[in-house]
Write a protein that holds these residues in place. Sequence first.
Motif, PDB file in Angstrom:
ATOM      1  N   ILE A  19     -21.914  -5.218 -35.623  1.00 55.50           N
ATOM      2  CA  ILE A  19     -20.508  -5.046 -35.972  1.00 55.50           C
ATOM      3  C   ILE A  19     -20.223  -3.627 -36.488  1.00 55.50           C
ATOM      4  N   ASN A  20     -21.173  -3.038 -37.207  1.00 57.10           N
ATOM      5  CA  ASN A  20     -20.872  -1.713 -37.745  1.00 57.10           C
ATOM      6  C   ASN A  20     -20.846  -0.647 -36.655  1.00 57.10           C
ATOM      7  N   GLY A  21     -21.823  -0.669 -35.751  1.00 56.51           N
ATOM      8  CA  GLY A  21     -21.833   0.302 -34.651  1.00 56.51           C
ATOM      9  C   GLY A  21     -20.589   0.143 -33.774  1.00 56.51           C
ATOM     10  N   ALA A  38     -25.439   2.957 -27.905  1.00 58.51           N
ATOM     11  CA  ALA A  38     -26.606   2.324 -27.277  1.00 58.51           C
ATOM     12  C   ALA A  38     -27.076   1.155 -28.133  1.00 58.51           C
ATOM     13  N   GLU A  39     -27.252   0.012 -27.484  1.00 55.65           N
ATOM     14  CA  GLU A  39     -27.770  -1.192 -28.151  1.00 55.65           C
ATOM     15  C   GLU A  39     -29.027  -1.624 -27.401  1.00 55.65           C
ATOM     16  N   MET A  40     -30.124  -1.795 -28.127  1.00 54.44           N
ATOM     17  CA  MET A  40     -31.393  -2.037 -27.436  1.00 54.44           C
ATOM     18  C   MET A  40     -31.504  -3.436 -26.822  1.00 54.44           C
ATOM     19  N   ALA A  46     -28.609  -9.133 -33.295  1.00 55.70           N
ATOM     20  CA  ALA A  46     -29.361  -9.195 -34.559  1.00 55.70           C
ATOM     21  C   ALA A  46     -28.485  -9.813 -35.656  1.00 55.70           C
ATOM     22  N   THR A  47     -28.302  -9.112 -36.764  1.00 55.56           N
ATOM     23  CA  THR A  47     -27.643  -9.720 -37.928  1.00 55.56           C
ATOM     24  C   THR A  47     -26.221 -10.191 -37.639  1.00 55.56           C
ATOM     25  N   SER A  48     -25.514  -9.461 -36.782  1.00 53.60           N
ATOM     26  CA  SER A  48     -24.089  -9.750 -36.616  1.00 53.60           C
ATOM     27  C   SER A  48     -23.788 -11.050 -35.865  1.00 53.60           C
ATOM     28  N   SER A  49     -24.816 -11.746 -35.377  1.00 47.86           N
ATOM     29  CA  SER A  49     -24.542 -13.092 -34.847  1.00 47.86           C
ATOM     30  C   SER A  49     -25.138 -14.160 -35.760  1.00 47.86           C
ATOM     31  N   SER A  51     -24.615 -14.465 -39.228  1.00 46.44           N
ATOM     32  CA  SER A  51     -24.007 -14.533 -40.558  1.00 46.44           C
ATOM     33  C   SER A  51     -23.481 -15.946 -40.830  1.00 46.44           C
ATOM     34  N   THR A  52     -22.912 -16.148 -42.019  1.00 41.65           N
ATOM     35  CA  THR A  52     -22.270 -17.432 -42.337  1.00 41.65           C
ATOM     36  C   THR A  52     -20.887 -17.494 -41.695  1.00 41.65           C
ATOM     37  N   LYS A  53     -20.437 -16.375 -41.158  1.00 39.56           N
ATOM     38  CA  LYS A  53     -19.207 -16.290 -40.356  1.00 39.56           C
ATOM     39  C   LYS A  53     -17.954 -16.458 -41.217  1.00 39.56           C
ATOM     40  N   LEU A  54     -17.982 -15.854 -42.377  1.00 38.27           N
ATOM     41  CA  LEU A  54     -16.808 -15.916 -43.247  1.00 38.27           C
ATOM     42  C   LEU A  54     -16.226 -14.530 -43.446  1.00 38.27           C
ATOM     43  N   PHE A  55     -14.907 -14.432 -43.303  1.00 33.27           N
ATOM     44  CA  PHE A  55     -14.199 -13.279 -43.842  1.00 33.27           C
ATOM     45  C   PHE A  55     -13.923 -13.685 -45.277  1.00 33.27           C
ATOM     46  N   LYS A 202     -32.470   1.277 -25.453  1.00 27.53           N
ATOM     47  CA  LYS A 202     -33.047   1.584 -26.767  1.00 27.53           C
ATOM     48  C   LYS A 202     -33.123   3.094 -26.976  1.00 27.53           C
ATOM     49  N   VAL A 203     -32.769   3.523 -28.172  1.00 29.22           N
ATOM     50  CA  VAL A 203     -32.988   4.929 -28.514  1.00 29.22           C
ATOM     51  C   VAL A 203     -34.451   5.056 -28.933  1.00 29.22           C
ATOM     52  N   THR A 204     -35.202   5.838 -28.169  1.00 26.65           N
ATOM     53  CA  THR A 204     -36.637   5.951 -28.460  1.00 26.65           C
ATOM     54  C   THR A 204     -36.938   7.173 -29.315  1.00 26.65           C
ATOM     55  N   GLY A 382     -26.218  -1.490 -45.444  1.00 24.34           N
ATOM     56  CA  GLY A 382     -25.502  -2.636 -46.035  1.00 24.34           C
ATOM     57  C   GLY A 382     -24.195  -2.935 -45.333  1.00 24.34           C
ATOM     58  N   GLY A 383     -23.282  -3.522 -46.084  1.00 22.42           N
ATOM     59  CA  GLY A 383     -21.978  -3.893 -45.526  1.00 22.42           C
ATOM     60  C   GLY A 383     -21.901  -5.372 -45.223  1.00 22.42           C
ATOM     61  N   LYS A 384     -20.672  -5.816 -45.003  1.00 21.14           N
ATOM     62  CA  LYS A 384     -20.396  -7.219 -44.680  1.00 21.14           C
ATOM     63  C   LYS A 384     -19.629  -7.231 -43.375  1.00 21.14           C
ATOM     64  N   ILE A 385     -19.658  -8.361 -42.672  1.00 21.22           N
ATOM     65  CA  ILE A 385     -18.783  -8.510 -41.510  1.00 21.22           C
ATOM     66  C   ILE A 385     -17.338  -8.233 -41.966  1.00 21.22           C
ATOM     67  N   THR A 386     -16.990  -8.807 -43.132  1.00 19.68           N
ATOM     68  CA  THR A 386     -15.618  -8.714 -43.654  1.00 19.68           C
ATOM     69  C   THR A 386     -15.156  -7.273 -43.841  1.00 19.68           C
ATOM     70  N   THR A 387     -16.067  -6.380 -44.184  1.00 19.97           N
ATOM     71  CA  THR A 387     -15.631  -5.019 -44.505  1.00 19.97           C
ATOM     72  C   THR A 387     -15.927  -4.032 -43.370  1.00 19.97           C
TER      73      THR A 387
HETATM   74  C1  LIG Z   1     -27.638 -14.913 -43.450  1.00 18.31           C
HETATM   75  C2  LIG Z   1     -26.512 -13.933 -43.498  1.00 18.31           C
HETATM   76  C3  LIG Z   1     -25.235 -14.373 -43.793  1.00 18.31           C
HETATM   77  C4  LIG Z   1     -24.183 -13.475 -43.826  1.00 18.31           C
HETATM   78  N1  LIG Z   1     -22.936 -13.946 -44.019  1.00 18.31           N
HETATM   79  C5  LIG Z   1     -21.879 -13.098 -44.028  1.00 18.31           C
HETATM   80  C6  LIG Z   1     -20.568 -13.607 -44.146  1.00 18.31           C
HETATM   81  O1  LIG Z   1     -20.336 -14.823 -44.158  1.00 18.31           O
HETATM   82  N2  LIG Z   1     -19.552 -12.715 -44.196  1.00 18.31           N
HETATM   83  C7  LIG Z   1     -19.756 -11.377 -44.116  1.00 18.31           C
HETATM   84  O2  LIG Z   1     -18.775 -10.637 -44.219  1.00 18.31           O
HETATM   85  N3  LIG Z   1     -21.002 -10.863 -43.958  1.00 18.31           N
HETATM   86  C8  LIG Z   1     -22.063 -11.690 -43.889  1.00 18.31           C
HETATM   87  N4  LIG Z   1     -23.329 -11.210 -43.703  1.00 18.31           N
HETATM   88  C9  LIG Z   1     -23.535  -9.764 -43.576  1.00 18.31           C
HETATM   89  C10 LIG Z   1     -23.305  -9.259 -42.157  1.00 18.31           C
HETATM   90  O3  LIG Z   1     -23.755 -10.190 -41.205  1.00 18.31           O
HETATM   91  C11 LIG Z   1     -24.035  -7.941 -41.945  1.00 18.31           C
HETATM   92  O4  LIG Z   1     -23.724  -7.050 -42.974  1.00 18.31           O
HETATM   93  C12 LIG Z   1     -23.654  -7.273 -40.628  1.00 18.31           C
HETATM   94  O5  LIG Z   1     -23.757  -8.174 -39.550  1.00 18.31           O
HETATM   95  C13 LIG Z   1     -24.541  -6.068 -40.375  1.00 18.31           C
HETATM   96  O6  LIG Z   1     -24.154  -5.491 -39.156  1.00 18.31           O
HETATM   97  P1  LIG Z   1     -24.899  -4.222 -38.587  1.00 18.31           P
HETATM   98  O7  LIG Z   1     -24.102  -3.738 -37.428  1.00 18.31           O
HETATM   99  O8  LIG Z   1     -25.147  -3.238 -39.668  1.00 18.31           O
HETATM  100  O9  LIG Z   1     -26.349  -4.754 -38.149  1.00 18.31           O
HETATM  101  P2  LIG Z   1     -26.801  -5.565 -36.837  1.00 18.31           P
HETATM  102  O10 LIG Z   1     -25.836  -6.592 -36.435  1.00 18.31           O
HETATM  103  O11 LIG Z   1     -28.195  -6.019 -37.076  1.00 18.31           O
HETATM  104  O12 LIG Z   1     -26.799  -4.462 -35.693  1.00 18.31           O
HETATM  105  C14 LIG Z   1     -27.763  -3.434 -35.624  1.00 18.31           C
HETATM  106  C15 LIG Z   1     -28.109  -3.269 -34.161  1.00 18.31           C
HETATM  107  O13 LIG Z   1     -28.860  -2.081 -33.969  1.00 18.31           O
HETATM  108  C16 LIG Z   1     -29.691  -2.286 -32.860  1.00 18.31           C
HETATM  109  N5  LIG Z   1     -30.743  -1.267 -32.881  1.00 18.31           N
HETATM  110  C17 LIG Z   1     -31.661  -1.046 -33.867  1.00 18.31           C
HETATM  111  N6  LIG Z   1     -32.477  -0.018 -33.528  1.00 18.31           N
HETATM  112  C18 LIG Z   1     -32.055   0.433 -32.312  1.00 18.31           C
HETATM  113  C19 LIG Z   1     -32.502   1.460 -31.436  1.00 18.31           C
HETATM  114  N7  LIG Z   1     -33.570   2.235 -31.726  1.00 18.31           N
HETATM  115  N8  LIG Z   1     -31.841   1.648 -30.267  1.00 18.31           N
HETATM  116  C20 LIG Z   1     -30.772   0.872 -29.929  1.00 18.31           C
HETATM  117  N9  LIG Z   1     -30.334  -0.135 -30.721  1.00 18.31           N
HETATM  118  C21 LIG Z   1     -30.950  -0.350 -31.901  1.00 18.31           C
HETATM  119  C22 LIG Z   1     -30.209  -3.707 -33.067  1.00 18.31           C
HETATM  120  O14 LIG Z   1     -30.680  -4.289 -31.871  1.00 18.31           O
HETATM  121  C23 LIG Z   1     -28.978  -4.404 -33.636  1.00 18.31           C
HETATM  122  O15 LIG Z   1     -28.262  -5.149 -32.654  1.00 18.31           O
HETATM  123  C24 LIG Z   1     -24.411 -12.088 -43.618  1.00 18.31           C
HETATM  124  C25 LIG Z   1     -25.696 -11.646 -43.306  1.00 18.31           C
HETATM  125  C26 LIG Z   1     -26.743 -12.578 -43.214  1.00 18.31           C
HETATM  126  C27 LIG Z   1     -28.092 -12.112 -42.817  1.00 18.31           C
END
Ligand SMILES: Cc1cc2nc3c(=O)[nH]c(=O)nc-3n(C[C@H](O)[C@H](O)[C@H](O)COP(=O)(O)OP(=O)(O)OC[C@H]3O[C@@H](n4cnc5c(N)ncnc54)[C@H](O)[C@@H]3O)c2cc1C
Length: 536
Positions: A19-21, A38-40, A46-49, A51-55, A202-204, A382-387
Amino acid sequence: MQGNDSTHPVDLFVIGGGINGCGIARDAAGRGFSVTLAEMSDLASATSSSSTKLFHGGLRYLEYFEFRLVREALIEREILLRAMPHISWPMRFVLPYHKDMRFESETPTSKFLSVVMPWMKGRRPAWLIRLGLFLYDHLGGRKILPGTETIGLTGTPEGAPLQERFAKAYEYSDCWVEDSRLVILNARDAEARGAAILTRTKVTHATREGDLWRVETKDMEHGRTATHYAKMLVNAGGPWVGDVIHGKIDLPSKEGVRLVRGSHIVTRKLFDHDKCYFFQGTDGRIIFAIPYETDFTLIGTTDAEHSDPSIKPTCTDEERDYLIAFANKYFKAPISAEDVVWSYSGVRPLYDDGASSATAATRDYTLKVDAEGGAPVLNIFGGKITTYRRLAESALEKISEHLPDAKGPNAKGRWTAGVPLAGGDFPVGGFDRLVSELRAQFGFLTPFWARRLVRAYGTEARDMLGDAENAEALGRDFGATLTETEVTWLMEREYARTAEDIVWRRSKLGLRLDETQINDLDDWMQSHRARMAAAE
Ligand SMILES: Cc1cc2nc3c(=O)[nH]c(=O)nc-3n(C[C@H](O)[C@H](O)[C@H](O)COP(=O)(O)OP(=O)(O)OC[C@H]3O[C@@H](n4cnc5c(N)ncnc54)[C@H](O)[C@@H]3O)c2cc1C
C-alpha cells in the motif's frame, strides 16, 4: 521507454508494491512525476493483504499516548470512506465490559494509574474506557460515522452469542476496508496517470551514478534482467526495508526495522449481525471478531517477533490456540481448532523505536531521506493501511524538496483527498442502490453475486459485465460466481497472473472454491496468458 537509459531517467523509482509503494506512486504520478514501481511478487502479496482490514484510529494506541497517529487516522477514515465507498464501509464495534480487563503493563497509562490508583492492580476501569471513547469520538472531526453508545447485552442480538457474565458494552465506529483491493486500485490509478507498474520484478541492486540511481531488476517469471535510471529512489519494501537498505543499495544507515508478526483465523459465521466485537484480554492485549465475507468470522490478531522477512509468515498452532482461547473467554459456544477454515499471517514492518514489547512498538510511520552520497533515497518505516494516503503526502513533501520541477496538473501539492479510486464514484451509503441497479440491469445476478461485484468493482461492475444478457455470456464458470469475464478483467486491468492472485487477494473466493476448482482456474489462466503472448 523513459528510465531505461541514463539520458532519460524517471523521476522516481519505487521499490515495493504494497500500500505504501502504490500510494506514493499514485500521488507522485498525479503531480506529474514520471514513476516506475517494481514489485517482486504480486501487488499486496506481503503485509498489505494480511492486515485486520480496518480503517481505524486505533483505540488502544490512546493508552500509549499516540495522539498524533490516532488523530490523523481518525480524520483519514472518512476521507478514505468517501473516496472508495465500494471497498470500504462503516462498521460498529461492540466492546463488552467486564471488571477483570487489564492493561498491558508497559503502557504509559497503566504506569501512571499504578502510581495514582495502585489498588486497581492493572485493571482497566470502565471510566477510563469511556474517556478513551470520548476522545476517540472527538479527536477526529467525525461527520459520517455515528458516535459511542452504551448498550445492554441482555436479550439483544449483540449479547446473544456472548457469555452471560457480559451485561453491558460500549459501541463505537470504525471502518472496514478490502486491503488488497485498495492496493490494486492505487496501482491502477498510478498507471492511469502515467506510472509504469512492473509486477513480478525484483530490484536486485541499485547504485548511485552521480545524480542518478542505476537500478538493476530481475523478472521473477522469466529471469530477464533490466537496468533503469532514476533521479530518486523510494524504498517501500515493507518488511524488506532493511534488506533493501543493507542488501540492495548498500547504505551505511543505522535505521532499524522491527518485524512483528500478526496472525488471523477464520471460522464459519459465529454470530448473526453485522457488528464487530472488540475483546479485551486479561493480558492487556485486544483482539477483534469481525463478520467476514458474508458467511464467516475473522478473529485476530497476535503480536509475535519475526526474525527474517524471507521466512513466509504463517499462523503457528500456538497463535491459533491463543486466538481460540481468547475468543472462548467471550463466546458462549466455544470454538476449537476444527472450526478454523483458513488462517493468514503478515509481518508489521515497524520502525525500531526501542520499545521492549511487540505490542508496545509504535505503529506510526517514519520517513528518512539519505542524500549524502549523491542521488537521494527515501526509506519508509512503519505506517498503517489507514494512514497510507497521508504517508504518501508526507513522502511527496520530502520528494519535492529534491525534485522541485514537477509539471503535472497537481504539481502544486496535495490532491488525493476527495479523488475517488476506480469504481468509487458514488456516495457513501449508496451501495444498496447500486446493487439494486445492477440486478435490475443484469437480471441473472443472484443477490450474493451482485453484492460481491459491487463491493469489488463499484460502478465499474457494469463495465465489466458489458452487454451480457445471461450468465452464459460471461464465459466459463469457475465456481462461486467467478466467471471468465471477471478473470479476464482481473488479468488485463488488475495485474493478476495466477489463481492465487485472484482467489486470495483480488477476492476471497478461495474460501468457497475447492482445490480442484482453484487448480482449474490456474490452468485456464496460464493457457490464456500463453494465447495472449502468442497473439502479440
Ligand atoms: C497482522 C496485521 C494487522 C494489521 N491491521 C491493520 C489494520 O487493521 N489497519 C491498518 O491501518 N493497518 C493494519 N496493519 C498495518 C498495515 O498492514 C501495514 O502497515 C501496511 O500494509 C504496510 O504496507 P507496506 O507497503 O509498507 O508493506 P508491504 O505490503 O509488505 O509491501 C512491501 C512490498 O515490497 C516488496 N519488495 C520488498 N523487497 C523488494 C525488492 N527488492 N524488489 C521488489 N519488491 C520488493 C514486497 O514483495 C512487498 O510486496 C496491520 C498489519 C499486520 C501485519
